[in-house]
Motif scaffolding. Structure first.
Motif, PDB file in Angstrom:
ATOM      1  N   LEU A 218      -8.570   3.453  -0.547  1.00 50.34           N
ATOM      2  CA  LEU A 218      -8.213   2.425  -1.519  1.00 50.34           C
ATOM      3  C   LEU A 218      -9.214   2.413  -2.657  1.00 50.34           C
ATOM      4  O   LEU A 218     -10.399   2.709  -2.478  1.00 50.34           O
TER       5      LEU A 218
ATOM      6  N   PHE B  33      -3.201   0.241  -5.981  1.00 54.16           N
ATOM      7  CA  PHE B  33      -3.188  -0.195  -4.588  1.00 54.16           C
ATOM      8  C   PHE B  33      -2.287   0.675  -3.715  1.00 54.16           C
ATOM      9  O   PHE B  33      -2.205   0.465  -2.516  1.00 54.16           O
TER      10      PHE B  33
ATOM     11  N   TRP C 170       0.824  -1.221   0.000  1.00 53.78           N
ATOM     12  CA  TRP C 170       0.000   0.000   0.000  1.00 53.78           C
ATOM     13  C   TRP C 170       0.853   1.263   0.000  1.00 53.78           C
ATOM     14  O   TRP C 170       0.424   2.301  -0.494  1.00 53.78           O
TER      15      TRP C 170
END
Length: 228
Positions: free
Chosen positions: A225, A165, A154
Motif C-alpha cells: 500500500l 489505494f 483495495w
C-alpha cells in the motif's frame, strides 16, 4: 422479570426473590430497527445514536451519511466529535411528538424528521436506556461490513477507481498464494486457517474476516500500500 419470582435456596434453606434485568441488546441493523421502532439504516435519520441526516444518491439509489455534503449541495455540515446526540429523553420527546402529531400527513412528517416510527416495548423495562442499551455490534459493523468493504476498495471493485489505494492483481495473487502455503503451519489456537482471500472472499464469514483483520492483513499488506 424486574418484579422478581420466588425461588428456593437449598444451601441456606430460605426463599429469595430472583430478578433478571436486560441491560443491552445486540443484533444486526434490520432487527434493531424493529426492536427500537426506528425507520432503519437506509432512511434519512438512520443513526440510532445521533441526528445526522443522510443524503440520497440518485446514481446508487441509496442514502449515505457524510459529515460534509457534496459540493453541489448546501445541506448541514457536521463535526465528528460534536454530532447532534440522541438521548433517552430525546427519544421519548420524539415519540410524544409523533403520537400527538394529529393527522396522518403530520405523523408521517414527524416520523421522517425523527427517524422513529413508534414506541418500542423496550421502554417498559426500567433497565433499558435508549440508545445506550443498543451498542455497536462489532461482528456486523466491522468484520462483516467495514473489513470486506475495505478489501473491495483495495481490489478496485468497490468504487472502481484507479487510485493509490488499489493493489495490483499480481500482488493479490501473491498474497493469496502465501495464505494457501501457510495454512498447514497456522496453529489451530488462532482459529480456522484462512483460505485464499482473492478467490474465496465472497464466502468469508465473520470468523474469516476477523482473522484477516487481526492476524493476516498487516504483515501481508506491508509494502503493498502507498505510504499515505
Amino acid at each position: 422479570m424486574t418484579g422478581g419470582v420466588q425461588c428456593y435456596d437449598a444451601k441456606s434453606n430460605k426463599n429469595f426473590t430472583l430478578r433478571a434485568h436486560i441491560l443491552s441488546w445486540s443484533s444486526d441493523l434490520p432487527a434493531l430497527a424493529k426492536v427500537m421502532c426506528t425507520t432503519g439504516h437506509n432512511s434519512y435519520q438512520g443513526c440510532r445514536f445521533c441526528y445526522l441526516r443522510g443524503i440520497y444518491c440518485a446514481n446508487n439509489k441509496h442514502i449515505y451519511y457524510p459529515l460534509l455534503p457534496p459540493k453541489r449541495l448546501t445541506s448541514t455540515r457536521y463535526t465528528s466529535n460534536a454530532l447532534p446526540e440522541r438521548t433517552h429523553r430525546r427519544y421519548l420527546q420524539d415519540i410524544d411528538t409523533i403520537e400527538n402529531s394529529g393527522s396522518k400527513a403530520n405523523r408521517t412528517q414527524s416520523i421522517k424528521a425523527a427517524g422513529i416510527n413508534g414506541r418500542s416495548i423496550m421502554f417498559e423495562l426500567r433497565s433499558i436506556r435508549f440508545p445506550d442499551s443498543f451498542p455497536v455490534d462489532i461482528m456486523h459493523s466491522l468484520f462483516e461490513n467495514v473489513a470486506p468493504a475495505i478489501f473491495r476498495h483495495w481490489t478496485g471493485t468497490l468504487l472502481k477507481l484507479d487510485d493509490d489505494f488499489n493493489i495490483s492483481n499480481d500482488n493479490w495473487k501473491q498474497i493469496g498464494s502465501i495464505i494457501e502455503k501457510n495454512r498447514k503451519s497456522m496453529p489451530y489456537e488462532f482459529g480456522r486457517p484462512l483460505i485464499d482471500i482473492v478467490k474465496h472472499s465472497g464466502s468469508f464469514k465473520a470468523e474469516e474476516w476477523t482473522n484477516w483483520v487481526i492476524l493476516y492483513s498487516i504483515p501481508l499488506l506491508s509494502g503493498n500500500l502507498d505510504n499515505k
